[in-house]
Design an enzyme around this catalytic site. Structure first.
Site, mmCIF file in Angstrom:
data_model
loop_
_atom_site.group_PDB
_atom_site.id
_atom_site.type_symbol
_atom_site.label_atom_id
_atom_site.label_comp_id
_atom_site.label_asym_id
_atom_site.label_seq_id
_atom_site.Cartn_x
_atom_site.Cartn_y
_atom_site.Cartn_z
ATOM 1 N N CYS A 180 -25.827 -48.387 -13.754
ATOM 2 C CA CYS A 180 -24.622 -47.535 -13.652
ATOM 3 C C CYS A 180 -23.446 -48.503 -13.429
ATOM 4 O O CYS A 180 -22.293 -48.215 -14.227
ATOM 5 C CB CYS A 180 -24.804 -46.402 -12.829
ATOM 6 S SG CYS A 180 -24.473 -46.789 -10.959
ATOM 7 N N HIS B 120 -23.582 -44.139 -7.156
ATOM 8 C CA HIS B 120 -23.544 -44.175 -8.406
ATOM 9 C C HIS B 120 -22.238 -43.992 -9.024
ATOM 10 O O HIS B 120 -21.326 -43.572 -8.368
ATOM 11 C CB HIS B 120 -24.412 -42.618 -8.873
ATOM 12 C CG HIS B 120 -24.505 -42.735 -10.551
ATOM 13 N ND1 HIS B 120 -25.179 -43.416 -11.076
ATOM 14 C CD2 HIS B 120 -24.131 -41.558 -11.217
ATOM 15 C CE1 HIS B 120 -25.181 -43.084 -12.529
ATOM 16 N NE2 HIS B 120 -24.101 -41.932 -12.471
ATOM 17 N N ASP C 17 -20.614 -40.529 -18.585
ATOM 18 C CA ASP C 17 -21.725 -41.337 -17.821
ATOM 19 C C ASP C 17 -22.651 -41.845 -18.695
ATOM 20 O O ASP C 17 -23.778 -41.098 -19.063
ATOM 21 C CB ASP C 17 -22.287 -40.254 -16.625
ATOM 22 C CG ASP C 17 -23.323 -41.141 -15.780
ATOM 23 O OD1 ASP C 17 -23.437 -42.263 -15.780
ATOM 24 O OD2 ASP C 17 -23.794 -40.350 -14.680
#
Length: 290
Positions: free
Chosen positions: A68, A107, A122
């Protein structure tokens, strides 16, 4: 760093003159189908750097993937370069084993404001919980996508993302004993607030996740890539290929255990990844990523 070089990496040939939702969604779709979600660096003696140029070189020039803090950090640069209003946000990923969210954020995701509406972008979650389009930031509304139905729920300033899963038909059930997920309908994914974050706030998290003995990314080697109709993933020696909504609102899952000598060829053929250093697959956690 060159936006045209990035577009070539993700095979994007569309327009990018107008920063609108359609352009952002198209670029996002190309990104997740070209750039794997992977933590292979941890398992071949490399360090994952929280540095934009290092991430650019790794993903764009070396044709690797990332997790991420690499995928979404790079996407934030792409979208800002194209004129989008981008804010970094921090999330806490739900841990099914503990039926809880962690105390510290682990995250990185993006918020993009377009025409007075906010969207969550995302491109760095991977596996079967990867969004396929930006999601409008509204609470309690189902937002169907190819992987399933996603939705946000907001309570007292905290936002929760969850996914309603389809049933899964495992065509070779004997390959797995933990894949009977018929009873799991809704899965919590992560929670987050809208507090703007700076990339420096993720430096501790970036180091912890690649070194802590109980980190999912230390106990599992992961490489996943979204495809035109599903996802493929190599976790340890297990290669899983999933086709979304194969029939009767059911996902088709095929699983194969690879031998050591098949790993390098599979990474190249299925994920277009060639590693510089020797890769040692790992899968010591029982947590299912599907």
């Amino acid at each position: 760093m060159d936006i045209k070089e990035y577009f070539a990496r993700i095979s994007y040939r569309g327009s990018h003159n107008k920063p609108d939702l359609g352009t952002m969604s198209d670029i996002f779709q190309h990104h997740i189908q070209a750039v794997p979600f992977e933590n292979l660096s941890i398992h071949c003696g490399e360090t994952i750097e929280l540095d934009l140029e290092a991430t650019y070189n790794k993903i764009v020039r070396k044709k690797r993937g990332g997790w991420c803090m690499e995928n979404n950090y790079l996407l934030s640069w792409v979208l800002k370069t194209l004129g989008y209003d981008v804010t970094l946000l921090g999330a806490k990923v739900f841990v099914p084993e503990h039926d809880a969210y962690p105390e510290e954020m682990d995250h990185l995701l993006l918020k993009v404001v377009l025409d007075g509406k906010s969207y969550i972008v995302d491109g760095g979650f991977g596996m079967a919980y990867q969004l396929w389009q930006p999601m409008e930031l509204i609470s309690g509304t189902d937002q169907p996508q190819t992987p399933g139905v996603f939705r946000f729920l907001e309570e007292s300033g905290t936002w929760y993302l969850e996914k309603v899963k389809r049933k899964q038909w495992v065509s070779n059930q004997g390959a797995s004993t933990s894949h009977n997920v018929e009873d799991e309908v809704c899965r919590r994914i992560y929670l987050f607030t809208l507090q703007p974050r700076d990339i420096e706030e993720f430096r501790g998290c970036n180091a912890h996740l690649q070194t802590a003995p109980d980190s999912l990314f230390v106990t599992k080697s992961i490489c996943s890539l979204q495809t035109a109709d599903g996802i493929r993933a190599l976790v340890g020696w297990k290669l899983t290929e999933m086709k979304y909504n194969y029939r009767d609102n059911m996902d088709l899952v095929e699983i194969r255990m690879l031998a050591d000598e098949e790993i390098e060829k599979t990474l190249k053929e299925k994920f277009n990844i060639t590693l510089d250093k020797k890769f040692v697959p790992v899968n010591t956690s029982r947590l299912s990523l599907f």
